[in-house]
Design a protein around this motif. Structure first.
Motif, PDB file in Angstrom:
ATOM      1  N   GLY A   7       0.824  -1.236  -0.050  1.00 14.68           N
ATOM      2  CA  GLY A   7       0.117   0.095   0.112  1.00 14.68           C
ATOM      3  C   GLY A   7       0.816   1.121   0.082  1.00 14.68           C
ATOM      4  O   GLY A   7       1.838   1.413   0.496  1.00 14.68           O
ATOM      5  N   ASP A  31      -3.111  -7.741   0.666  1.00 16.00           N
ATOM      6  CA  ASP A  31      -3.517  -6.922  -0.485  1.00 16.00           C
ATOM      7  C   ASP A  31      -4.960  -6.382  -0.596  1.00 16.00           C
ATOM      8  O   ASP A  31      -4.840  -5.043  -1.164  1.00 16.00           O
ATOM      9  CB  ASP A  31      -3.459  -7.826  -1.834  1.00 16.00           C
ATOM     10  CG  ASP A  31      -1.918  -8.393  -2.102  1.00 16.00           C
ATOM     11  OD1 ASP A  31      -1.049  -7.476  -1.519  1.00 16.00           O
ATOM     12  OD2 ASP A  31      -1.701  -9.418  -2.590  1.00 16.00           O
ATOM     13  N   VAL A  32      -5.906  -7.147   0.043  1.00 19.91           N
ATOM     14  CA  VAL A  32      -7.028  -6.089   0.181  1.00 19.91           C
ATOM     15  C   VAL A  32      -7.078  -5.026   0.967  1.00 19.91           C
ATOM     16  O   VAL A  32      -7.685  -3.892   0.541  1.00 19.91           O
ATOM     17  CB  VAL A  32      -8.205  -7.280   0.733  1.00 19.91           C
ATOM     18  CG1 VAL A  32      -9.574  -6.500   0.957  1.00 19.91           C
ATOM     19  CG2 VAL A  32      -8.190  -8.551  -0.156  1.00 19.91           C
ATOM     20  N   ALA A  34      -4.566  -3.214   1.456  1.00 20.95           N
ATOM     21  CA  ALA A  34      -3.358  -2.063   0.768  1.00 20.95           C
ATOM     22  C   ALA A  34      -4.259  -1.493  -0.298  1.00 20.95           C
ATOM     23  O   ALA A  34      -3.541  -0.228  -0.708  1.00 20.95           O
ATOM     24  CB  ALA A  34      -2.355  -2.994   0.205  1.00 20.95           C
ATOM     25  N   ARG A  35      -5.585  -1.689  -0.688  1.00 18.34           N
ATOM     26  CA  ARG A  35      -5.883  -0.818  -1.654  1.00 18.34           C
ATOM     27  C   ARG A  35      -6.546   0.436  -1.249  1.00 18.34           C
ATOM     28  O   ARG A  35      -6.870   1.567  -2.078  1.00 18.34           O
ATOM     29  CB  ARG A  35      -7.385  -1.563  -2.304  1.00 18.34           C
ATOM     30  CG  ARG A  35      -7.021  -2.766  -2.993  1.00 18.34           C
ATOM     31  CD  ARG A  35      -8.296  -3.816  -3.406  1.00 18.34           C
ATOM     32  NE  ARG A  35      -8.098  -4.853  -3.826  1.00 18.34           N
ATOM     33  CZ  ARG A  35      -8.864  -5.791  -3.616  1.00 18.34           C
ATOM     34  NH1 ARG A  35     -10.038  -5.724  -3.322  1.00 18.34           N
ATOM     35  NH2 ARG A  35      -8.669  -7.227  -4.257  1.00 18.34           N
ATOM     36  N   ARG A  36      -6.596   0.523   0.202  1.00 24.92           N
ATOM     37  CA  ARG A  36      -7.151   1.709   0.998  1.00 24.92           C
ATOM     38  C   ARG A  36      -6.138   2.384   2.113  1.00 24.92           C
ATOM     39  O   ARG A  36      -6.366   3.341   2.522  1.00 24.92           O
ATOM     40  CB  ARG A  36      -8.482   1.617   1.516  1.00 24.92           C
ATOM     41  CG  ARG A  36      -9.438   1.010   0.824  1.00 24.92           C
ATOM     42  CD  ARG A  36     -10.892   0.803   1.477  1.00 24.92           C
ATOM     43  NE  ARG A  36     -11.796   0.010   0.741  1.00 24.92           N
ATOM     44  CZ  ARG A  36     -13.036  -0.354   1.217  1.00 24.92           C
ATOM     45  NH1 ARG A  36     -13.230   0.075   2.624  1.00 24.92           N
ATOM     46  NH2 ARG A  36     -13.779  -0.995   0.446  1.00 24.92           N
ATOM     47  N   HIS A  37      -5.198   1.333   2.267  1.00 20.87           N
ATOM     48  CA  HIS A  37      -4.372   1.729   3.613  1.00 20.87           C
ATOM     49  C   HIS A  37      -2.746   1.309   3.293  1.00 20.87           C
ATOM     50  O   HIS A  37      -2.359   0.593   2.334  1.00 20.87           O
ATOM     51  CB  HIS A  37      -4.704   1.055   4.689  1.00 20.87           C
ATOM     52  CG  HIS A  37      -6.137   1.179   5.015  1.00 20.87           C
ATOM     53  ND1 HIS A  37      -6.469   2.146   5.956  1.00 20.87           N
ATOM     54  CD2 HIS A  37      -7.290   0.447   4.813  1.00 20.87           C
ATOM     55  CE1 HIS A  37      -7.839   2.046   6.178  1.00 20.87           C
ATOM     56  NE2 HIS A  37      -8.259   0.987   5.551  1.00 20.87           N
ATOM     57  N   ARG A  38      -2.038   1.850   4.236  1.00 23.15           N
ATOM     58  CA  ARG A  38      -0.588   1.486   4.154  1.00 23.15           C
ATOM     59  C   ARG A  38      -0.604   0.339   5.093  1.00 23.15           C
ATOM     60  O   ARG A  38      -1.014   0.487   6.436  1.00 23.15           O
ATOM     61  CB  ARG A  38       0.468   2.538   4.494  1.00 23.15           C
ATOM     62  CG  ARG A  38       0.578   3.594   3.528  1.00 23.15           C
ATOM     63  CD  ARG A  38       1.488   4.850   3.992  1.00 23.15           C
ATOM     64  NE  ARG A  38       0.634   5.558   4.941  1.00 23.15           N
ATOM     65  CZ  ARG A  38       0.949   6.036   6.232  1.00 23.15           C
ATOM     66  NH1 ARG A  38       2.180   5.561   6.388  1.00 23.15           N
ATOM     67  NH2 ARG A  38       0.248   6.724   6.733  1.00 23.15           N
ATOM     68  N   ASN A 230     -12.801 -10.121   5.765  1.00 23.82           N
ATOM     69  CA  ASN A 230     -12.149  -8.890   5.231  1.00 23.82           C
ATOM     70  C   ASN A 230     -13.406  -8.012   4.997  1.00 23.82           C
ATOM     71  O   ASN A 230     -13.256  -6.751   5.300  1.00 23.82           O
ATOM     72  CB  ASN A 230     -11.504  -9.095   3.690  1.00 23.82           C
ATOM     73  CG  ASN A 230     -10.261  -9.978   3.976  1.00 23.82           C
ATOM     74  OD1 ASN A 230      -9.727  -9.857   4.816  1.00 23.82           O
ATOM     75  ND2 ASN A 230     -10.111 -10.427   2.630  1.00 23.82           N
ATOM     76  N   SER A 238     -13.551   1.455   7.512  1.00 25.18           N
ATOM     77  CA  SER A 238     -14.279   2.622   7.011  1.00 25.18           C
ATOM     78  C   SER A 238     -15.295   3.440   7.756  1.00 25.18           C
ATOM     79  O   SER A 238     -15.109   4.851   7.459  1.00 25.18           O
ATOM     80  CB  SER A 238     -15.247   2.224   5.721  1.00 25.18           C
ATOM     81  OG  SER A 238     -14.544   1.285   4.792  1.00 25.18           O
TER      82      SER A 238
END
Length: 246
Positions: A7, A31-32, A34-38, A230, A238
């Motif tokens: 991320g 990976d899931v 990492a689409r929104r976070h480090r 997840n 969120s």
């Protein structure tokens, strides 16, 4: 500190594995997220590529975890990792806390502490591969997940496991759960035979404002039911992020 990073943007998420795990335990989450976070999934001291631990107390593990990012993170802990995450939330700034198939610690009774310490003797006596073969079926009944859990557990090292077990045996967070003051999610597999649903219910009841989600799977629910896990985790993060920006 060794582990897996992913991320490029977003708030940080720290993933803390269980006593028989490693960063590989989060292969379905990194990976899931990492689409929104480090994201950083650590190999705890004494695990994976990380150096053996300098100490064996939970406060020290939490201090090490607190240094992974140079700012507060969302902290997600599975089993022993959840106990570290709890101490992290009690003693260091964090954005949120997620406890997955976790516990107050193994110091809730003399017998519980004795059983935890006895695991170290068993590991030393039979070796990591046989130890994993014996213990992994307690974490999951799903054949594919069992292969992964056993393979990861077969790589545990005695110094790391000994320090982890001692930190658990010496800890009972029960009396201080009411001091946790960050958004908290408690997740547990309905078929968890290690820490159990009732322990997670207790955590959710004693931590102010915590919510409980019972999902499918056993103790390794994040690996056995990754999509369900997840979805629950991302929804919670969120909501926390939206509240921070409001």
């Amino acid at each position: 500190m060794n582990g897996v990073r992913a991320g490029a943007s977003g708030s940080p998420v720290l993933l803390l594995h269980g006593i028989g795990g490693s960063s590989a335990s989060f292969e379905s989450q990194v990976d899931v997220l990492a689409r929104r976070h480090r994201v950083f999934a650590w190999d705890a001291p004494g695990y994976g590529g990380s150096a053996d631990p300098a100490r064996a107390d939970l406060g020290w593990f939490a201090q090490v975890a607190a240094r992974v990012f140079d700012e507060p993170a969302h902290v997600v802990g599975v089993s022993w990792g959840g106990v570290i995450a709890t101490r992290l939330a009690l003693e260091h700034p964090v954005l949120s806390l997620t406890l997955a198939d976790s516990t107050r610690g193994s110091g809730t009774s003399a017998d519980s502490a004795r059983r935890m310490r006895a695991r170290v003797d068993e590991l030393a006596r039979v070796g990591a591969q046989e130890f994993a073969r014996r213990r992994a079926p307690r974490l999951t009944t799903d054949p594919a997940t069992l292969v992964k859990v056993e393979a990861t557990m077969a790589r545990v090292r005695l110094p790391g496991y000994r320090a982890a077990a001692e930190s658990m045996a010496a800890t009972d967070h029960g009396p201080v759960l009411g001091r946790i003051a960050v958004p908290t999610l408690v997740v547990v597999g309905a078929d968890d035979r290690v820490t159990g649903v009732e322990e997670s219910r207790l955590l959710a009841r004693e931590i102010p404002g915590a919510r409980l989600r019972v999902i499918g799977g056993g103790h390794a629910a994040n690996q056995e039911r990754p999509e369900e896990f997840n979805d629950v985790l991302l929804g919670f993060l969120s909501e926390v992020e939206a509240a921070r920006c409001a």
